[in-house]
Design a protein around this motif. Structure first.
Motif, PDB file in Angstrom:
ATOM      1  N   GLY A  21      37.501  49.400  38.367  1.00 52.94           N
ATOM      2  CA  GLY A  21      37.259  49.423  39.807  1.00 52.94           C
ATOM      3  C   GLY A  21      38.250  50.263  40.596  1.00 52.94           C
ATOM      4  O   GLY A  21      38.086  50.429  41.799  1.00 52.94           O
ATOM      5  N   GLN A  22      39.286  50.763  39.939  1.00 58.57           N
ATOM      6  CA  GLN A  22      40.270  51.625  40.616  1.00 58.57           C
ATOM      7  C   GLN A  22      40.596  52.789  39.699  1.00 58.57           C
ATOM      8  O   GLN A  22      40.569  52.639  38.481  1.00 58.57           O
ATOM      9  N   ARG A  23      41.000  53.922  40.310  1.00 53.93           N
ATOM     10  CA  ARG A  23      41.370  55.079  39.497  1.00 53.93           C
ATOM     11  C   ARG A  23      42.850  55.058  39.121  1.00 53.93           C
ATOM     12  O   ARG A  23      43.340  55.900  38.381  1.00 53.93           O
ATOM     13  N   MET A  24      43.559  54.059  39.625  1.00 52.13           N
ATOM     14  CA  MET A  24      45.010  54.006  39.429  1.00 52.13           C
ATOM     15  C   MET A  24      45.375  53.801  37.953  1.00 52.13           C
ATOM     16  O   MET A  24      44.722  53.045  37.227  1.00 52.13           O
ATOM     17  N   VAL A  25      46.411  54.507  37.540  1.00 53.86           N
ATOM     18  CA  VAL A  25      47.007  54.307  36.227  1.00 53.86           C
ATOM     19  C   VAL A  25      48.467  53.920  36.431  1.00 53.86           C
ATOM     20  O   VAL A  25      49.052  54.267  37.468  1.00 53.86           O
ATOM     21  N   PRO A  26      49.083  53.221  35.486  1.00 55.58           N
ATOM     22  CA  PRO A  26      48.542  52.812  34.196  1.00 55.58           C
ATOM     23  C   PRO A  26      47.606  51.605  34.313  1.00 55.58           C
ATOM     24  O   PRO A  26      47.671  50.837  35.258  1.00 55.58           O
ATOM     25  N   CYS A  27      46.768  51.482  33.291  1.00 55.99           N
ATOM     26  CA  CYS A  27      45.880  50.323  33.184  1.00 55.99           C
ATOM     27  C   CYS A  27      45.697  50.019  31.697  1.00 55.99           C
ATOM     28  O   CYS A  27      45.490  50.930  30.901  1.00 55.99           O
ATOM     29  N   LEU A  28      45.801  48.768  31.358  1.00 54.64           N
ATOM     30  CA  LEU A  28      45.584  48.350  29.965  1.00 54.64           C
ATOM     31  C   LEU A  28      44.220  47.689  29.878  1.00 54.64           C
ATOM     32  O   LEU A  28      43.958  46.699  30.566  1.00 54.64           O
ATOM     33  N   ARG A  29      43.371  48.260  29.026  1.00 52.27           N
ATOM     34  CA  ARG A  29      42.052  47.636  28.807  1.00 52.27           C
ATOM     35  C   ARG A  29      42.160  46.698  27.609  1.00 52.27           C
ATOM     36  O   ARG A  29      42.584  47.085  26.529  1.00 52.27           O
ATOM     37  N   ILE A  30      41.788  45.452  27.849  1.00 43.59           N
ATOM     38  CA  ILE A  30      41.889  44.403  26.828  1.00 43.59           C
ATOM     39  C   ILE A  30      40.465  43.973  26.476  1.00 43.59           C
ATOM     40  O   ILE A  30      39.648  43.735  27.372  1.00 43.59           O
ATOM     41  N   GLU A  31      40.174  43.879  25.187  1.00 43.85           N
ATOM     42  CA  GLU A  31      38.812  43.556  24.745  1.00 43.85           C
ATOM     43  C   GLU A  31      38.819  42.230  23.975  1.00 43.85           C
ATOM     44  O   GLU A  31      38.914  42.205  22.742  1.00 43.85           O
ATOM     45  N   MET A  88      41.575  43.046  40.523  1.00 47.24           N
ATOM     46  CA  MET A  88      40.928  42.208  41.546  1.00 47.24           C
ATOM     47  C   MET A  88      40.269  43.125  42.578  1.00 47.24           C
ATOM     48  O   MET A  88      40.864  44.091  43.022  1.00 47.24           O
ATOM     49  N   SER A  89      39.046  42.798  42.951  1.00 44.29           N
ATOM     50  CA  SER A  89      38.362  43.617  43.943  1.00 44.29           C
ATOM     51  C   SER A  89      38.895  43.279  45.339  1.00 44.29           C
ATOM     52  O   SER A  89      39.514  42.225  45.553  1.00 44.29           O
ATOM     53  N   LEU A  90      38.611  44.157  46.295  1.00 49.32           N
ATOM     54  CA  LEU A  90      39.011  43.906  47.681  1.00 49.32           C
ATOM     55  C   LEU A  90      38.372  42.618  48.190  1.00 49.32           C
ATOM     56  O   LEU A  90      38.997  41.825  48.900  1.00 49.32           O
ATOM     57  N   PHE A  91      37.139  42.388  47.781  1.00 48.86           N
ATOM     58  CA  PHE A  91      36.408  41.191  48.205  1.00 48.86           C
ATOM     59  C   PHE A  91      37.117  39.924  47.709  1.00 48.86           C
ATOM     60  O   PHE A  91      37.324  38.971  48.453  1.00 48.86           O
ATOM     61  N   ASP A  92      37.522  39.930  46.434  1.00 46.36           N
ATOM     62  CA  ASP A  92      38.249  38.777  45.877  1.00 46.36           C
ATOM     63  C   ASP A  92      39.557  38.562  46.631  1.00 46.36           C
ATOM     64  O   ASP A  92      39.950  37.443  46.931  1.00 46.36           O
ATOM     65  N   TRP A  93      40.221  39.690  46.937  1.00 48.94           N
ATOM     66  CA  TRP A  93      41.511  39.604  47.636  1.00 48.94           C
ATOM     67  C   TRP A  93      41.318  38.980  49.021  1.00 48.94           C
ATOM     68  O   TRP A  93      42.091  38.117  49.441  1.00 48.94           O
ATOM     69  N   LEU A  94      40.244  39.398  49.727  1.00 44.64           N
ATOM     70  CA  LEU A  94      39.966  38.860  51.056  1.00 44.64           C
ATOM     71  C   LEU A  94      39.697  37.357  50.992  1.00 44.64           C
ATOM     72  O   LEU A  94      40.071  36.607  51.885  1.00 44.64           O
ATOM     73  N   LYS A  95      39.061  36.928  49.900  1.00 44.94           N
ATOM     74  CA  LYS A  95      38.763  35.500  49.748  1.00 44.94           C
ATOM     75  C   LYS A  95      40.002  34.711  49.341  1.00 44.94           C
ATOM     76  O   LYS A  95      39.979  33.498  49.252  1.00 44.94           O
ATOM     77  N   GLY A  96      41.078  35.428  49.011  1.00 45.98           N
ATOM     78  CA  GLY A  96      42.300  34.760  48.572  1.00 45.98           C
ATOM     79  C   GLY A  96      42.213  34.283  47.133  1.00 45.98           C
ATOM     80  O   GLY A  96      42.900  33.343  46.734  1.00 45.98           O
ATOM     81  N   ALA A  97      41.355  34.940  46.339  1.00 48.69           N
ATOM     82  CA  ALA A  97      41.183  34.518  44.942  1.00 48.69           C
ATOM     83  C   ALA A  97      42.467  34.762  44.147  1.00 48.69           C
ATOM     84  O   ALA A  97      43.195  35.714  44.399  1.00 48.69           O
ATOM     85  N   GLU A  98      42.736  33.891  43.207  1.00 50.26           N
ATOM     86  CA  GLU A  98      43.886  34.057  42.320  1.00 50.26           C
ATOM     87  C   GLU A  98      43.557  35.126  41.281  1.00 50.26           C
ATOM     88  O   GLU A  98      42.400  35.319  40.931  1.00 50.26           O
TER      89      GLU A  98
END
Ligand SMILES: N[C@@H](CCC(=O)N[C@@H](CS)C(=O)NCC(=O)O)C(=O)O
Length: 105
Positions: free
Chosen positions: A68-78, A1-11
């Motif tokens: 959108g973030q450099r943080m790991v771990p991250c699972l990429r799902i296709e 989730m982007s910072l913008f989505d978080w600010l909007k309170g997006a699920e």
């Protein structure tokens, strides 16, 4: 989730379900305890998931551009060819793998 989505309170959008581990890629790096936690579960479930080491610039760049973030771990799902969902947080990745690829899936 982007910072913008978080600010909007997006699920949080739910992670899409895929039918094969071939549609997953695990972004991780050495000396990351959260990555090790996920790797233990991948081993326990005997899943053959492609690993992408973010110490390699090509993989770090893909993670940051896509997730959108450099943080790991991250699972990429296709879920569809060329369409990616980036699932961060070790607990969420573990829950996803157990739910969709575990013994009682
Ligand atoms: N809450 C996260 C924490 C993950 C975390 O802190 N990862 C560290 C590496 S051990 C990281 O990527 N930090 C950001 C950075 O290095 O840029 C999880 O459980 O996955």
């Amino acid at each position: 989730m982007s910072l913008f989505d978080w600010l909007k309170g997006a699920e949080n959008e739910p992670a899409p379900v895929v039918d094969s581990v071939d549609k997953l890629a695990f972004y991780q790096r050495a000396w990351c305890p959260y990555c090790e936690r996920v790797k233990m579960v991948i081993g326990e479930l005997e899943l053959d998931i492609r690993e992408c080491d973010t110490n390699e610039p090509e993989h770090l760049q893909a993670l940051m551009a896509g997730g959108g973030q450099r943080m790991v771990p991250c699972l990429r799902i296709e879920p569809e060819p060329g369409q990616y969902f980036w699932l961060y947080e070790s607990a969420d990745i573990i829950a996803y793998l157990r739910r969709h690829f575990g013994a009682d899936k």
